[in-house]
Write an enzyme that holds these catalytic residues in place. Sequence first.
Site, PDB file in Angstrom:
ATOM      1  CB  ILE A 164      -0.971   0.001   1.273  1.00 53.62           C
ATOM      2  CG1 ILE A 164      -0.227   0.062   2.545  1.00 53.62           C
ATOM      3  CG2 ILE A 164      -1.972  -1.192   1.065  1.00 53.62           C
ATOM      4  CD1 ILE A 164      -1.232   0.194   3.789  1.00 53.62           C
ATOM      5  CG  ASP A 165      -0.665   4.348  -2.315  1.00 56.90           C
ATOM      6  OD1 ASP A 165       0.247   3.637  -2.938  1.00 56.90           O
ATOM      7  OD2 ASP A 165      -1.527   5.081  -2.549  1.00 56.90           O
ATOM      8  CE  LYS A 166       6.306   9.271   3.187  1.00 58.14           C
ATOM      9  NZ  LYS A 166       7.190  10.386   2.721  1.00 58.14           N
ATOM     10  NE  ARG A 267      -3.222   8.286  -3.769  1.00 55.19           N
ATOM     11  CZ  ARG A 267      -1.973   8.467  -3.583  1.00 55.19           C
ATOM     12  NH1 ARG A 267      -1.273   7.489  -3.441  1.00 55.19           N
ATOM     13  NH2 ARG A 267      -1.511   9.478  -3.734  1.00 55.19           N
TER      14      ARG A 267
END
Length: 351
Positions: A164-166, A267
């Site tokens: 998953i994204d930062k 997103r």
Amino acid sequence: MEDWIEGIDDLTEELGFTEDSENEFYEHFRFVADKRQSLLRVDKFLVDRIENASRNRIQSAADAGFIRADDKPVKSNYKVKPGNVITVVMDRPRRELEIIPEDIPLQIVYEDDDVMVIDKPPGLVVHPGHGNYTGTLVNAIAWRLKDQPNFETNDPRLGLVHRIDKDTSGLLVAAKNPDAKTNLGMQFFNKTTRRKYITLVWGNVKDDEGRIEGNIGRDPKDKMRMIVFPDGENGKPAVTHYRVLERLGYVSLVECRLETGRTHQIRVHMKYIGHTVFNDKRYGGNEILKGNNHTKYTQFIRNCMEICPRQALHAQTLGFVHPRTGKEVFFESPLPEDMNQLIEKWRHYVI
């Protein structure tokens, strides 16, 4: 396998650019076609020259704009001509990544001999990459497993199965042995895992629930972003199911269920239907997209973004079949404090 190839493997979420990548490209491979070179597709040209490179992944690299002929991006069907300079570029310098175990605290939700389920805080980079060669979740996992018999920190058959994204918080699963990694990897590839996210998005979402379908790929104008290709001719198929949990005036609290796991999928899909994730800087969610320009409202939004200084997105649930027992297991993570405070602030805002 070469790290540039792994970087464009999107079978699982977030196997592309790291969040801290810069909009700059570095040459990883360079080949000059012989003067006697017969016309040959560039994917075939490269697969014969790069060790361990599969043709499918080379084609994916071309689709992402990473392969160039005489410094111009080309597709995989480009015919290499005599004298062509064929290069493979990436967003980070070429480097052999050595995973160094680091004593970084982890919130372990569940652990046994085969798997480890981790609740990742926002701000923690998942995997080493450009600008983040240490201090990542992978370094922390390596530390936790370093005393395990037969554990090798750089063994690709161990470790994270998805990403998953930062700046996204929530649940991830890591494999502690090769069999578990293979089993879990196939579950993600076959879309049999269960994953739900909670997000706060801009706008009053019209329908109580819905399905978003649209191929996702790199934006040709900005390689740091993904976009939806509605014609289906580019990108990779992606499906997101959503359900509105609460309407809060100029924003909505939404539950998203992933059917696929493309880079930045939620997103990008939410932006595609006109409801960008709140405070998502990369996709414009840090601007005032709904409401007015009154000073009081502008200050309210500024305060909201200080409370939650990242995209308001949380990987809340994760379900999969345990690789050893064959039984389905299910885990849930509570909303982190920054998102709880953000939601409460909107609940008390009077339009």
